[in-house]
Design a protein around this motif. Structure first.
Motif, PDB file in Angstrom:
ATOM      1  N   ARG A 111      47.861  38.930  42.473  1.00  0.00           N
ATOM      2  CA  ARG A 111      47.691  39.890  41.378  1.00  0.00           C
ATOM      3  C   ARG A 111      46.618  40.924  41.693  1.00  0.00           C
ATOM      4  NH1 ARG A 111      48.944  37.840  36.510  1.00  0.00           N
ATOM      5  NH2 ARG A 111      49.395  35.650  36.787  1.00  0.00           N
ATOM      6  N   SER A 112      46.673  42.053  40.969  1.00  0.00           N
ATOM      7  CA  SER A 112      45.652  43.085  41.117  1.00  0.00           C
ATOM      8  C   SER A 112      45.754  44.096  39.993  1.00  0.00           C
ATOM      9  CB  SER A 112      45.853  43.816  42.447  1.00  0.00           C
ATOM     10  OG  SER A 112      45.045  44.982  42.494  1.00  0.00           O
ATOM     11  N   THR A 113      44.626  44.475  39.438  1.00  0.00           N
ATOM     12  CA  THR A 113      44.589  45.613  38.503  1.00  0.00           C
ATOM     13  C   THR A 113      44.012  46.832  39.227  1.00  0.00           C
ATOM     14  OG1 THR A 113      44.343  44.214  36.567  1.00  0.00           O
ATOM     15  CG2 THR A 113      43.609  46.490  36.339  1.00  0.00           C
ATOM     16  N   ARG A 114      42.736  46.728  39.639  1.00  0.00           N
ATOM     17  CA  ARG A 114      42.035  47.873  40.202  1.00  0.00           C
ATOM     18  C   ARG A 114      42.604  48.347  41.538  1.00  0.00           C
ATOM     19  NH1 ARG A 114      39.267  45.386  36.568  1.00  0.00           N
ATOM     20  NH2 ARG A 114      40.387  43.672  37.524  1.00  0.00           N
ATOM     21  N   THR A 115      42.869  47.404  42.424  1.00  0.00           N
ATOM     22  CA  THR A 115      43.304  47.810  43.761  1.00  0.00           C
ATOM     23  C   THR A 115      44.688  48.442  43.694  1.00  0.00           C
ATOM     24  OG1 THR A 115      42.005  45.968  44.584  1.00  0.00           O
ATOM     25  CG2 THR A 115      43.513  47.024  46.149  1.00  0.00           C
ATOM     26  N   ARG A 116      45.548  47.859  42.883  1.00  0.00           N
ATOM     27  CA  ARG A 116      46.881  48.422  42.740  1.00  0.00           C
ATOM     28  C   ARG A 116      46.844  49.804  42.088  1.00  0.00           C
ATOM     29  NH1 ARG A 116      52.432  46.298  39.796  1.00  0.00           N
ATOM     30  NH2 ARG A 116      53.530  48.230  40.224  1.00  0.00           N
ATOM     31  N   VAL A 117      46.153  49.894  40.955  1.00  0.00           N
ATOM     32  CA  VAL A 117      46.164  51.163  40.216  1.00  0.00           C
ATOM     33  C   VAL A 117      45.447  52.252  41.012  1.00  0.00           C
ATOM     34  CG1 VAL A 117      45.415  52.322  38.093  1.00  0.00           C
ATOM     35  CG2 VAL A 117      46.407  50.015  37.984  1.00  0.00           C
ATOM     36  N   SER A 118      44.320  51.913  41.633  1.00  0.00           N
ATOM     37  CA  SER A 118      43.572  52.936  42.389  1.00  0.00           C
ATOM     38  C   SER A 118      44.366  53.405  43.602  1.00  0.00           C
ATOM     39  CB  SER A 118      42.196  52.421  42.803  1.00  0.00           C
ATOM     40  OG  SER A 118      42.293  51.294  43.656  1.00  0.00           O
ATOM     41  N   THR A 119      45.029  52.501  44.282  1.00  0.00           N
ATOM     42  CA  THR A 119      45.795  52.907  45.462  1.00  0.00           C
ATOM     43  C   THR A 119      46.991  53.760  45.059  1.00  0.00           C
ATOM     44  OG1 THR A 119      45.111  50.889  46.605  1.00  0.00           O
ATOM     45  CG2 THR A 119      46.955  52.097  47.563  1.00  0.00           C
ATOM     46  N   ARG A 162      47.467  43.026  50.430  1.00  0.00           N
ATOM     47  CA  ARG A 162      46.613  41.994  49.815  1.00  0.00           C
ATOM     48  C   ARG A 162      47.227  40.641  50.140  1.00  0.00           C
ATOM     49  NH1 ARG A 162      43.716  41.742  43.933  1.00  0.00           N
ATOM     50  NH2 ARG A 162      42.410  43.181  45.091  1.00  0.00           N
ATOM     51  N   VAL A 163      46.432  39.803  50.788  1.00  0.00           N
ATOM     52  CA  VAL A 163      46.941  38.531  51.317  1.00  0.00           C
ATOM     53  C   VAL A 163      45.986  37.389  50.990  1.00  0.00           C
ATOM     54  CG1 VAL A 163      48.077  39.721  53.252  1.00  0.00           C
ATOM     55  CG2 VAL A 163      45.739  38.847  53.525  1.00  0.00           C
ATOM     56  N   GLY A 164      46.373  36.169  51.377  1.00  0.00           N
ATOM     57  CA  GLY A 164      45.468  35.023  51.328  1.00  0.00           C
ATOM     58  C   GLY A 164      44.667  34.984  52.624  1.00  0.00           C
ATOM     59  N   PRO A 165      45.148  34.191  53.598  1.00  0.00           N
ATOM     60  CA  PRO A 165      44.391  34.085  54.855  1.00  0.00           C
ATOM     61  C   PRO A 165      44.203  35.440  55.523  1.00  0.00           C
ATOM     62  CG  PRO A 165      46.242  32.528  54.801  1.00  0.00           C
ATOM     63  CD  PRO A 165      46.376  33.402  53.597  1.00  0.00           C
ATOM     64  N   HIS A 166      42.983  35.706  56.024  1.00  0.00           N
ATOM     65  CA  HIS A 166      42.732  36.999  56.655  1.00  0.00           C
ATOM     66  C   HIS A 166      43.654  37.223  57.852  1.00  0.00           C
ATOM     67  CE1 HIS A 166      40.637  40.645  57.643  1.00  0.00           C
ATOM     68  NE2 HIS A 166      40.552  40.228  58.904  1.00  0.00           N
ATOM     69  N   ASN A 172      43.258  46.706  54.547  1.00  0.00           N
ATOM     70  CA  ASN A 172      43.108  45.418  53.869  1.00  0.00           C
ATOM     71  C   ASN A 172      42.755  45.650  52.398  1.00  0.00           C
ATOM     72  OD1 ASN A 172      42.452  42.869  53.009  1.00  0.00           O
ATOM     73  ND2 ASN A 172      40.711  42.594  54.406  1.00  0.00           N
ATOM     74  N   ALA A 173      43.618  45.177  51.512  1.00  0.00           N
ATOM     75  CA  ALA A 173      43.407  45.341  50.069  1.00  0.00           C
ATOM     76  C   ALA A 173      42.862  44.059  49.436  1.00  0.00           C
ATOM     77  CB  ALA A 173      44.721  45.738  49.404  1.00  0.00           C
ATOM     78  N   LEU A 174      42.239  43.222  50.206  1.00  0.00           N
ATOM     79  CA  LEU A 174      41.615  41.934  49.863  1.00  0.00           C
ATOM     80  C   LEU A 174      42.315  40.819  50.633  1.00  0.00           C
ATOM     81  CD1 LEU A 174      39.554  40.338  47.903  1.00  0.00           C
ATOM     82  CD2 LEU A 174      41.576  39.725  46.634  1.00  0.00           C
ATOM     83  N   THR A 215      27.361  39.813  40.982  1.00  0.00           N
ATOM     84  CA  THR A 215      28.091  38.562  41.098  1.00  0.00           C
ATOM     85  C   THR A 215      29.588  38.847  41.084  1.00  0.00           C
ATOM     86  OG1 THR A 215      28.235  36.265  40.348  1.00  0.00           O
ATOM     87  CG2 THR A 215      28.179  37.960  38.625  1.00  0.00           C
ATOM     88  N   ASP A 216      30.360  37.783  41.203  1.00  0.00           N
ATOM     89  CA  ASP A 216      31.825  37.846  41.163  1.00  0.00           C
ATOM     90  C   ASP A 216      32.255  36.524  40.534  1.00  0.00           C
ATOM     91  OD1 ASP A 216      34.524  38.408  41.613  1.00  0.00           O
ATOM     92  OD2 ASP A 216      34.451  38.049  43.777  1.00  0.00           O
ATOM     93  N   THR A 217      33.541  36.394  40.320  1.00  0.00           N
ATOM     94  CA  THR A 217      34.045  35.147  39.761  1.00  0.00           C
ATOM     95  C   THR A 217      33.620  33.948  40.613  1.00  0.00           C
ATOM     96  OG1 THR A 217      36.028  33.958  39.055  1.00  0.00           O
ATOM     97  CG2 THR A 217      36.253  35.339  41.016  1.00  0.00           C
ATOM     98  N   TRP A 218      33.467  32.792  39.973  1.00  0.00           N
ATOM     99  CA  TRP A 218      33.177  31.565  40.718  1.00  0.00           C
ATOM    100  C   TRP A 218      34.478  30.938  41.221  1.00  0.00           C
ATOM    101  CZ3 TRP A 218      29.695  29.349  36.227  1.00  0.00           C
ATOM    102  CH2 TRP A 218      28.507  30.093  36.176  1.00  0.00           C
ATOM    103  N   ILE A 219      35.591  31.419  40.704  1.00  0.00           N
ATOM    104  CA  ILE A 219      36.896  30.829  41.060  1.00  0.00           C
ATOM    105  C   ILE A 219      37.822  31.955  41.505  1.00  0.00           C
ATOM    106  CG2 ILE A 219      38.850  29.435  40.221  1.00  0.00           C
ATOM    107  CD1 ILE A 219      36.330  28.897  37.903  1.00  0.00           C
ATOM    108  N   SER A 220      37.850  32.189  42.818  1.00  0.00           N
ATOM    109  CA  SER A 220      38.674  33.261  43.358  1.00  0.00           C
ATOM    110  C   SER A 220      40.151  32.877  43.312  1.00  0.00           C
ATOM    111  CB  SER A 220      38.268  33.552  44.805  1.00  0.00           C
ATOM    112  OG  SER A 220      37.080  34.311  44.825  1.00  0.00           O
ATOM    113  N   MET A 221      41.010  33.889  43.464  1.00  0.00           N
ATOM    114  CA  MET A 221      42.445  33.630  43.468  1.00  0.00           C
ATOM    115  C   MET A 221      42.785  32.650  44.590  1.00  0.00           C
ATOM    116  SD  MET A 221      44.086  37.343  42.560  1.00  0.00           S
ATOM    117  CE  MET A 221      42.923  38.370  43.469  1.00  0.00           C
ATOM    118  N   GLY A 222      43.510  31.613  44.252  1.00  0.00           N
ATOM    119  CA  GLY A 222      43.844  30.568  45.223  1.00  0.00           C
ATOM    120  C   GLY A 222      42.974  29.327  45.062  1.00  0.00           C
TER     121      GLY A 222
END
Ligand code: CP
Ligand code: NVA
Length: 328
Positions: free
Chosen positions: A56-64, A108-112, A128-130, A240-247
């Motif tokens: 999922r993405s809000t900012r990266t999708r909309v900004s791109t 935007r992917v999981g493993p780099h 790389n979009a994350l 800071t950022d979320t303590w629970i990242s996607m995945g």
């Protein structure tokens, strides 16, 4: 040799990073105040940018999408259920095919390694979009935000004049932190990271962050601690950022327990001895456990300008890597 890609802030020199941020600022001013330059509004004319997002993405999708549109191109959003990638087709085949028909892939992917493999086999630039390791577009936007909030103490071509500032990162050691820390080291900004035991920066990543100091005359220093107050001492910016990242959703209970006491509050900032005019940043999406409303929605908070700056970061990265083919 193949096209130049943007996988991490580690890929760009301090002077190139400075130019990406300065260009983002220049484009922001131009579009907001006057007629945007023709080179900007036609830079991607007749070009398609494939956006392959497995999360999922809000900012990266909309900004791109908005950046590509502003530049006269066509953003093609490909969510995880839209293409064969990962389910029915290899990264290699997908990369060769999509790059044969488009001018850029933003992924935007999981493993780099997924985005690195897309880049390896692509005939067009990959941004790389994350990934699980890096978020370079966020770091460009974050430094634009810092640049706007802290008038430069000096000017030069290889830095933003932010030397001597201190960032305190309180929370999880994650993808957003890693590129931010690399940017800080390159820009002469000290960064102190407070994470609970077991949630610190992996050694290989620490080595990469510290190696960003090579060739920098006064690099920022990376410091690590388990004590939030220690990181906060004399900090100009709390992040800071979320303590629970996607995945990591299945680790939620364990993580909420591990991070107890790490919520950024006015009281914690005071106890830690942050600088009087301290600011707050967060890449978003935000959850109340990592930062209290009193900070997140306060005048100290830069979070909404920071989010808007994702648009200008995307414009700058697309200009640098696609229009100007990596000559930053
Ligand atoms: N900050 C950021 O990358 O947000 P999204 O996940 O909404 O794109
Ligand atoms: N660390 C977060 C950032 C989201 C923009 C994640 O990876 O989910």
């Amino acid at each position: 040799s193949g096209p130049r890609h943007l996988m991490s802030i580690a890929d760009v020199s301090p002077a190139e990073f400075t130019s990406l941020v300065r260009n983002a600022a220049a484009r922001k001013t131009a579009v907001k105040s006057t007629q945007p330059p023709l080179s900007l509004t036609t830079g991607l004319a007749n070009k398609t940018v494939a956006m392959m997002f497995s999360k999922r993405s809000t900012r990266t999708r909309v900004s791109t999408e908005a950046a590509v549109t502003l530049m006269g191109g066509n953003p093609m959003f490909l969510g995880k259920d839209d293409i064969q990638l990962g389910v029915n087709e290899s990264l290699y085949d997908t990369s060769v095919v999509i790059s044969s028909m488009t001018s850029c892939m933003v992924a935007r992917v999981g493993p780099h390694s997924d985005v690195a493999n897309l880049a390896k086999h692509s005939s067009v630039p990959v941004i790389n979009a994350l990934s699980d390791d890096f978020h370079p577009l966020q770091t460009i936007a974050d430094f634009l935000t810092i640049h706007e909030a802290f008038p430069a103490s000096q000017s030069g071509t290889s830095s933003l004049g932010l030397e001597g500032l201190k960032v305190a990162w309180i929370g999880d050691s994650n993808n957003v932190l890693f590129d931010l820390a690399i940017g800080c080291v390159k820009m002469g900004v000290d960064i102190s990271v407070a994470s609970p035991n077991g949630y610190g920066i992996p050694q290989s990543m620490k080595d990469l962050i510290n190696s960003a100091a090579q060739g920098v005359s006064s690099p920022g220093k990376l410091l690590e601690t388990n004590v939030p107050e220690e990181a906060i001492k004399n900090a100009d910016i709390l992040v800071t950022d979320t303590w629970i990242s996607m995945g990591q959703e299945s680790e939620k209970k364990k993580r909420l327990e591990a991070f107890a006491g790490y919520q950024i509050t006015n009281e914690l900032a005071k106890r830690g001895g942050a600088k009087e005019g301290w600011k707050f940043m967060h890449c978003l999406p935000r959850h109340p456990e990592e930062v209290a409303d009193e900070v997140f929605y306060s005048p100290r908070s830069l979070v909404f300008p920071e989010a808007e700056n994702r648009l200008w970061a995307a414009v700058s990265a697309l200009e640098g890597f696609v229009v100007n083919k990596g000559r930053l």
